[in-house]
Design a protein around this motif. Structure first.
Motif, PDB file in Angstrom:
ATOM      1  N   PHE A  66     -15.746  79.963  14.766  1.00  0.00           N
ATOM      2  CA  PHE A  66     -14.427  79.892  15.391  1.00  0.00           C
ATOM      3  C   PHE A  66     -13.401  80.180  14.313  1.00  0.00           C
ATOM      4  O   PHE A  66     -13.711  80.167  13.124  1.00  0.00           O
ATOM      5  N   GLU A  99     -12.628  66.569   8.062  1.00  0.00           N
ATOM      6  CA  GLU A  99     -13.916  67.232   7.832  1.00  0.00           C
ATOM      7  C   GLU A  99     -13.938  67.818   6.426  1.00  0.00           C
ATOM      8  O   GLU A  99     -13.302  68.847   6.177  1.00  0.00           O
ATOM      9  N   GLU A 134     -15.406  70.129   3.686  1.00  0.00           N
ATOM     10  CA  GLU A 134     -16.237  71.334   3.821  1.00  0.00           C
ATOM     11  C   GLU A 134     -16.230  72.178   2.552  1.00  0.00           C
ATOM     12  O   GLU A 134     -15.241  72.243   1.826  1.00  0.00           O
ATOM     13  N   ASP A 179     -11.194  70.590   6.804  1.00  0.00           N
ATOM     14  CA  ASP A 179     -11.035  71.276   8.105  1.00  0.00           C
ATOM     15  C   ASP A 179     -10.470  70.252   9.097  1.00  0.00           C
ATOM     16  O   ASP A 179     -11.181  69.739   9.959  1.00  0.00           O
ATOM     17  N   LYS A 222      -7.802  73.300  15.810  1.00  0.00           N
ATOM     18  CA  LYS A 222      -8.090  73.543  14.390  1.00  0.00           C
ATOM     19  C   LYS A 222      -6.934  74.185  13.650  1.00  0.00           C
ATOM     20  O   LYS A 222      -7.031  74.419  12.447  1.00  0.00           O
TER      21      LYS A 222
HETATM   22 ZN    ZN Z   1     -15.338  72.075  10.390  1.00  0.00          ZN
END
Ligand code: ZN
Length: 281
Positions: free
Chosen positions: A98, A124, A126, A155, A173
């Motif tokens: 995505f 998140e 990452e 994220d 997001k």
């Molecule tokens: Zn993520």
């Protein structure tokens, strides 16, 4: 090399950490950490500089995003088996991709802005992959040659916008500040094994995520190869490779962020980020 950008938003200068951990100003040699500067040839030119001849940087109170002019911010969903399990999702057979809006990109220690009407803002940690040389239909064997380096990413995600409001994940997001990157772009030669890096995240000092890139389902090499079958990857594009377990959504009951909290996160060798959460104006 550890490359970074420092200064006020929109006016960042390129810099590099020297052997003493001090920031040296690269702006006499490169216009920014973007485009051709990130290719193998561009990075070689920086590597050839004698850092002791570069001026020490001033105005380093703020560290900016470690890459500029990112064209695509591609994220991989559910890429850790144990995270897929905590969200109740099946282990994907192929990578789930995505996009995060590039306007979400901020410096590593900038405030995380909780969007208006958000109920479920989440974290998140990452591993980010920064593309160097253009990648189109690259093989797995050649994939790493197209990677400039790695960076730490939070994220940040709004779960209700992501999953309960129809359509794709992009809505949840992409809010401003949902993509802190940096502090450094660590060049590929300094990361011996991207599939063996410890990663962690705390909220208000409470440990929430403690994982390793070891448990990634699809590793960096495969992801660069795989994504390049669907779109070309350009210098400065970023791939965020998924998060280990411990997100707020996965807790019982779920826990989400509110204004006034402090998020800290890090990945072995890639530095740390600290963000304060604030409400959107
Ligand atoms: Zn993520």
């Amino acid at each position: 090399m550890k490359l970074l950008r420092y200064g006020q938003p929109g006016a960042e200068k390129p810099g590099i950490l020297d052997a003493d951990g001090k920031i040296r100003d690269l702006s006499a040699h490169v216009d920014d950490l973007a485009g051709g500067v990130l290719t193998a040839a561009g990075l070689q030119k920086i590597a050839a500089l004698d850092l002791t001849t570069l001026p020490l940087a001033t105005g380093t109170e703020r560290i900016g995003p470690c890459v500029a002019r990112t064209g695509k911010f591609i994220c991989v969903g559910l890429n850790y088996a144990d995270h897929a399990a905590e969200t109740g999702a099946k282990i994907p057979e192929e990578p789930i991709l995505f996009m995060k809006a590039t306007s979400a990109i901020t410096g590593p220690n900038d405030n995380v802005i909780i969007p208006r009407k958000s109920k479920k803002t989440d974290w998140e940690v990452e591993l980010g992959v920064v593309i160097g040389d253009e990648a189109r239909y690259v093989s797995e064997d050649d994939a790493m040659k197209h990677v400039a380096g790695f960076c730490l990413i939070n994220d940040v995600s709004e779960r209700e916008f992501q999953s309960e409001r129809g359509g794709q994940w992009t809505k949840g997001k992409s809010a401003d500040s949902f993509g802190p990157i940096g502090p450094w772009l660590v060049t590929r030669d300094e990361v011996a094994d991207p599939q063996n890096l410890k990663m962690w995240l705390t909220v208000d000092g409470v440990s929430r995520q403690n994982g390793s890139t070891k448990t990634m389902i699809f590793g960096v090499r495969f992801l660069v190869h795989y994504i390049s079958q669907f779109m070309s990857l350009q210098p400065g594009d970023i791939i965020s490779t998924g998060t280990p377990p411990g997100v707020g959504l996965g807790m019982k009951p779920p826990v989400f962020l509110h204004a006034g909290q402090t998020i800290r996160l890090g990945i072995e060798g890639l530095g740390e980020q600290t963000q304060l959460t604030v409400d959107a104006a």
